[in-house]
Design a protein around this motif. Sequence first.
Motif, mmCIF file in Angstrom:
data_model
loop_
_atom_site.group_PDB
_atom_site.id
_atom_site.type_symbol
_atom_site.label_atom_id
_atom_site.label_comp_id
_atom_site.label_asym_id
_atom_site.label_seq_id
_atom_site.Cartn_x
_atom_site.Cartn_y
_atom_site.Cartn_z
ATOM 1 N N ALA A 172 0.832 -1.209 0.000
ATOM 2 C CA ALA A 172 0.000 0.000 0.000
ATOM 3 C C ALA A 172 0.864 1.255 0.000
ATOM 4 O O ALA A 172 0.521 2.255 -0.651
ATOM 5 N N LEU A 173 1.989 1.219 0.725
ATOM 6 C CA LEU A 173 2.913 2.360 0.719
ATOM 7 C C LEU A 173 3.445 2.602 -0.687
ATOM 8 O O LEU A 173 3.523 3.751 -1.142
ATOM 9 N N ALA A 174 3.803 1.534 -1.396
ATOM 10 C CA ALA A 174 4.287 1.675 -2.765
ATOM 11 C C ALA A 174 3.220 2.283 -3.671
ATOM 12 O O ALA A 174 3.513 3.147 -4.510
ATOM 13 N N MET A 175 1.976 1.858 -3.481
ATOM 14 C CA MET A 175 0.887 2.396 -4.306
ATOM 15 C C MET A 175 0.702 3.887 -4.060
ATOM 16 O O MET A 175 0.515 4.666 -4.994
ATOM 17 N N LYS A 176 0.765 4.277 -2.801
ATOM 18 C CA LYS A 176 0.623 5.702 -2.483
ATOM 19 C C LYS A 176 1.812 6.487 -3.010
ATOM 20 O O LYS A 176 1.655 7.589 -3.553
ATOM 21 N N TYR A 177 3.000 5.939 -2.879
ATOM 22 C CA TYR A 177 4.223 6.592 -3.358
ATOM 23 C C TYR A 177 4.175 6.814 -4.868
ATOM 24 O O TYR A 177 4.652 7.822 -5.384
ATOM 25 N N GLN A 178 3.569 5.856 -5.579
ATOM 26 C CA GLN A 178 3.461 5.950 -7.035
ATOM 27 C C GLN A 178 2.336 6.880 -7.490
ATOM 28 O O GLN A 178 2.194 7.140 -8.681
ATOM 29 N N GLY A 179 1.541 7.362 -6.548
ATOM 30 C CA GLY A 179 0.495 8.312 -6.881
ATOM 31 C C GLY A 179 -0.748 7.709 -7.491
ATOM 32 O O GLY A 179 -1.542 8.410 -8.123
ATOM 33 N N THR A 180 -0.970 6.404 -7.297
ATOM 34 C CA THR A 180 -2.175 5.763 -7.829
ATOM 35 C C THR A 180 -3.283 5.804 -6.782
ATOM 36 O O THR A 180 -3.059 6.188 -5.630
ATOM 37 N N ASP A 181 -4.490 5.418 -7.177
ATOM 38 C CA ASP A 181 -5.564 5.259 -6.190
ATOM 39 C C ASP A 181 -5.909 3.786 -6.013
ATOM 40 O O ASP A 181 -7.022 3.431 -5.644
ATOM 41 N N ASN A 182 -4.939 2.928 -6.285
ATOM 42 C CA ASN A 182 -5.126 1.500 -6.048
ATOM 43 C C ASN A 182 -5.076 1.201 -4.556
ATOM 44 O O ASN A 182 -4.545 1.990 -3.768
ATOM 45 N N ILE A 183 -5.616 0.056 -4.186
ATOM 46 C CA ILE A 183 -5.644 -0.345 -2.775
ATOM 47 C C ILE A 183 -5.063 -1.742 -2.627
ATOM 48 O O ILE A 183 -4.938 -2.492 -3.601
ATOM 49 N N CYS A 184 -4.717 -2.078 -1.384
ATOM 50 C CA CYS A 184 -4.231 -3.418 -1.075
ATOM 51 C C CYS A 184 -5.107 -4.045 -0.001
ATOM 52 O O CYS A 184 -5.435 -3.396 0.996
ATOM 53 N N LEU A 185 -5.489 -5.290 -0.214
ATOM 54 C CA LEU A 185 -6.157 -6.073 0.820
ATOM 55 C C LEU A 185 -5.102 -6.945 1.492
ATOM 56 O O LEU A 185 -4.429 -7.741 0.832
ATOM 57 N N SER A 186 -4.949 -6.779 2.786
ATOM 58 C CA SER A 186 -3.980 -7.550 3.549
ATOM 59 C C SER A 186 -4.757 -8.466 4.500
ATOM 60 O O SER A 186 -5.296 -8.014 5.506
ATOM 61 N N LEU A 187 -4.833 -9.749 4.143
ATOM 62 C CA LEU A 187 -5.692 -10.694 4.855
ATOM 63 C C LEU A 187 -4.903 -11.579 5.804
ATOM 64 O O LEU A 187 -3.759 -11.957 5.529
ATOM 65 N N TYR A 188 -5.537 -11.914 6.911
ATOM 66 C CA TYR A 188 -4.936 -12.797 7.903
ATOM 67 C C TYR A 188 -6.064 -13.498 8.648
ATOM 68 O O TYR A 188 -7.224 -13.094 8.574
ATOM 69 N N GLY A 189 -5.728 -14.540 9.374
ATOM 70 C CA GLY A 189 -6.744 -15.275 10.107
ATOM 71 C C GLY A 189 -6.847 -14.850 11.552
ATOM 72 O O GLY A 189 -6.008 -14.097 12.063
ATOM 73 N N ASP A 190 -7.866 -15.345 12.231
ATOM 74 C CA ASP A 190 -8.028 -15.017 13.649
ATOM 75 C C ASP A 190 -6.855 -15.528 14.473
ATOM 76 O O ASP A 190 -6.504 -14.950 15.501
#
Length: 383
Positions: A172-190
């Motif tokens: 997500a940091l890379a996406m923001k640094y590149q100036g895009t409006d893309n998002i990242c889903l970061s999934l994990y379990g309980d």
Amino acid sequence: MLKQICQRFTRQICAVPKGSTYSTLSQIEIEFEPFRLHGIENGPENRAILTRDEALKYYRQMVAVRKMETEASNMYKSKEIRGFCHLYSGQEACCVGMEAILRKSDAVITAYRAHGWTYTRGVSMAAILAELTGKRSGCAKGKGGSMHMYGEGFYGGNGIVGAQVPLGAGIALAMKYQGTDNICLSLYGDGAANQGQVFESYNMAKLWDLPVIFICENNKYGMGTAVERAAASTEFYSRGDFIPGLWVDGMDVLAVRQATEWAAAWCRSGKGPLVMEVETYRYHGHSMSDPGTSYRTRDEVAEVRKLRDPINQFKSKILETNLVTAEDLQKLDKEVKEEVKEAIRIAKEDIELPLEEMFNDIYSKPDPDYKVRTSDASFHSSQ
């Protein structure tokens, strides 16, 4: 009777043609369990429009993941798949509902229960099953296996518990640094939700307002430990403290889609991260080596299958509201059956990588004469 069913599940958008016994609607509105919110007053609406084409798409995707995992289980039992193998059966509404909102330029990173996500991100069933059998046509050339699958916009499949969460923040940091409006889903379990690195990731993501949705797929058990025995607070959506959160019924594909659409819009608008909990259930054990019956009863699993199964629930809604016909779904079932059959053939008949490929793919652009220290392919070949 049809009117009563529609009032229970949906509000019809366009009328059934007069005199038709099996005609379908073009779209319906479905209500679902309200979301629970943390740190926000107004979240997504607990209703959504579903079109006929969407219904057929989501049904096919969920059935494909279920059938694929069933065959993976069978191939593991026959020893055609070896090593670790973590199945996604029961959780199909999570990956299908979220993927319905994502762009191809968005990113997903998850834990080792990754087969369903690999499929919805665009990797073929054949490439997934071939990866499980260690064949060269696998999505990681047979080198990764169950826990390490990758594709365009899909960063795995990660075998270290919770390690993907900070990696997702970094994407997500890379996406923001590149100036895009893309998002990242970061999934994990309980089972990973109590790790320190999860909370460190929350902190950095909020400091920099990163476009990341931290998603806890709460399938009720971390390996063989129930959530109530492992977590002092089981409201995982509230764990972000200073980060807004929402709870979602992860057995309802439309609820997941609705929540993801709202969350994605939040992140794309520059408001920073969110924490989302999707409450779901896994039918198999933690992995294929776990029968899954020593810490829960068979009756518990059977009850969830009967009352809350994401595919059966969705199938009932779209049939009873006349959005699709039984013939439509039978056609899709047949398509999936053929897709699975062909994927199994490839996974069984393809060959493994030759030995000289063992040390490739360590660097993305290696020097022509590079060598891996202490690993001489010619030495291994001569043994």
